[in-house]
Motif scaffolding. Sequence first.
Motif, PDB file in Angstrom:
ATOM      1  N   ALA A   1       0.337   5.107   0.944  1.00  0.00           N
ATOM      2  CA  ALA A   1      -0.633   5.941   1.653  1.00  0.00           C
ATOM      3  C   ALA A   1      -0.509   7.404   1.245  1.00  0.00           C
ATOM      4  O   ALA A   1       0.548   7.860   0.811  1.00  0.00           O
ATOM      5  CB  ALA A   1      -0.416   5.808   3.158  1.00  0.00           C
TER       6      ALA A   1
ATOM      7  N   GLU B   1     -10.986  -0.031   1.751  1.00  0.00           N
ATOM      8  CA  GLU B   1     -11.168   1.182   0.951  1.00  0.00           C
ATOM      9  C   GLU B   1     -12.569   1.284   0.375  1.00  0.00           C
ATOM     10  O   GLU B   1     -13.077   2.378   0.163  1.00  0.00           O
ATOM     11  CB  GLU B   1     -10.138   1.238  -0.166  1.00  0.00           C
ATOM     12  CG  GLU B   1      -8.741   1.535   0.336  1.00  0.00           C
ATOM     13  CD  GLU B   1      -7.712   1.619  -0.763  1.00  0.00           C
ATOM     14  OE1 GLU B   1      -7.783   0.836  -1.734  1.00  0.00           O
ATOM     15  OE2 GLU B   1      -6.825   2.487  -0.653  1.00  0.00           O
TER      16      GLU B   1
ATOM     17  N   TYR C   1       0.835  -1.199   0.000  1.00  0.00           N
ATOM     18  CA  TYR C   1       0.000   0.000   0.000  1.00  0.00           C
ATOM     19  C   TYR C   1       0.868   1.245   0.000  1.00  0.00           C
ATOM     20  O   TYR C   1       1.876   1.305   0.711  1.00  0.00           O
ATOM     21  CB  TYR C   1      -0.884  -0.008   1.254  1.00  0.00           C
ATOM     22  CG  TYR C   1      -1.916   1.078   1.332  1.00  0.00           C
ATOM     23  CD1 TYR C   1      -3.025   1.077   0.501  1.00  0.00           C
ATOM     24  CD2 TYR C   1      -1.797   2.106   2.257  1.00  0.00           C
ATOM     25  CE1 TYR C   1      -3.984   2.070   0.593  1.00  0.00           C
ATOM     26  CE2 TYR C   1      -2.749   3.103   2.353  1.00  0.00           C
ATOM     27  CZ  TYR C   1      -3.841   3.072   1.514  1.00  0.00           C
ATOM     28  OH  TYR C   1      -4.792   4.054   1.601  1.00  0.00           O
TER      29      TYR C   1
ATOM     30  N   ASN D   1      -2.924   7.600   7.421  1.00  0.00           N
ATOM     31  CA  ASN D   1      -3.552   6.547   6.621  1.00  0.00           C
ATOM     32  C   ASN D   1      -2.712   5.279   6.621  1.00  0.00           C
ATOM     33  O   ASN D   1      -3.251   4.170   6.668  1.00  0.00           O
ATOM     34  CB  ASN D   1      -3.757   7.017   5.178  1.00  0.00           C
ATOM     35  CG  ASN D   1      -5.128   7.549   4.931  1.00  0.00           C
ATOM     36  OD1 ASN D   1      -6.037   7.306   5.701  1.00  0.00           O
ATOM     37  ND2 ASN D   1      -5.284   8.270   3.847  1.00  0.00           N
TER      38      ASN D   1
ATOM     39  N   ILE E   1      -7.239  -4.688   2.151  1.00  0.00           N
ATOM     40  CA  ILE E   1      -7.119  -3.257   1.871  1.00  0.00           C
ATOM     41  C   ILE E   1      -8.206  -2.814   0.891  1.00  0.00           C
ATOM     42  O   ILE E   1      -8.841  -1.774   1.075  1.00  0.00           O
ATOM     43  CB  ILE E   1      -5.710  -2.913   1.346  1.00  0.00           C
ATOM     44  CG1 ILE E   1      -4.677  -3.099   2.461  1.00  0.00           C
ATOM     45  CG2 ILE E   1      -5.656  -1.491   0.799  1.00  0.00           C
ATOM     46  CD1 ILE E   1      -3.234  -3.090   1.987  1.00  0.00           C
ATOM     47  N   ALA E   2      -8.449  -3.604  -0.140  1.00  0.00           N
ATOM     48  CA  ALA E   2      -9.492  -3.258  -1.118  1.00  0.00           C
ATOM     49  C   ALA E   2     -10.864  -3.200  -0.451  1.00  0.00           C
ATOM     50  O   ALA E   2     -11.645  -2.275  -0.700  1.00  0.00           O
ATOM     51  CB  ALA E   2      -9.495  -4.269  -2.265  1.00  0.00           C
TER      52      ALA E   2
ATOM     53  N   VAL F   1      -4.043   1.557   7.936  1.00  0.00           N
ATOM     54  CA  VAL F   1      -3.997   0.335   7.121  1.00  0.00           C
ATOM     55  C   VAL F   1      -3.159  -0.732   7.817  1.00  0.00           C
ATOM     56  O   VAL F   1      -3.548  -1.898   7.878  1.00  0.00           O
ATOM     57  CB  VAL F   1      -3.468   0.638   5.702  1.00  0.00           C
ATOM     58  CG1 VAL F   1      -3.145  -0.638   4.947  1.00  0.00           C
ATOM     59  CG2 VAL F   1      -4.491   1.463   4.937  1.00  0.00           C
TER      60      VAL F   1
END
Length: 104
Positions: free
Chosen positions: A9, A70, A7, A14, A66-67, A18
């Motif tokens: 950020a 988000e 990732y 952020n 993560i997907a 995560v």
Amino acid sequence: MSPRKVYIASDPVNAEIVKDHLGSHGIAAQVRGRFLWGGMGELPADVYPTVWVDRGEDYDAARRLIAAFEAGETDGEPWRCPRCREDLPGQFDVCWRCGAGRRT
């Protein structure tokens, strides 16, 4: 397998969110470059903080988490803080208002 970047950020906060989200699912991760962000505009390098999984084999699971994060998918039902009565989304286990745990 060695650590892998999962990732990039927009800022250090952020990145930490995560990293903690992955940790809450049993995936050890670390933030790299958090201090470079303060030099944005001054340094010629890419200064965005990144999140790396400690074990490369966790990469695919981390990317899925993560997907979903988000996209706003939560990990559970919304709840009310037992201490201050704040209403909280299901992905949080600690109250952002008073710091009490979900099961305090």
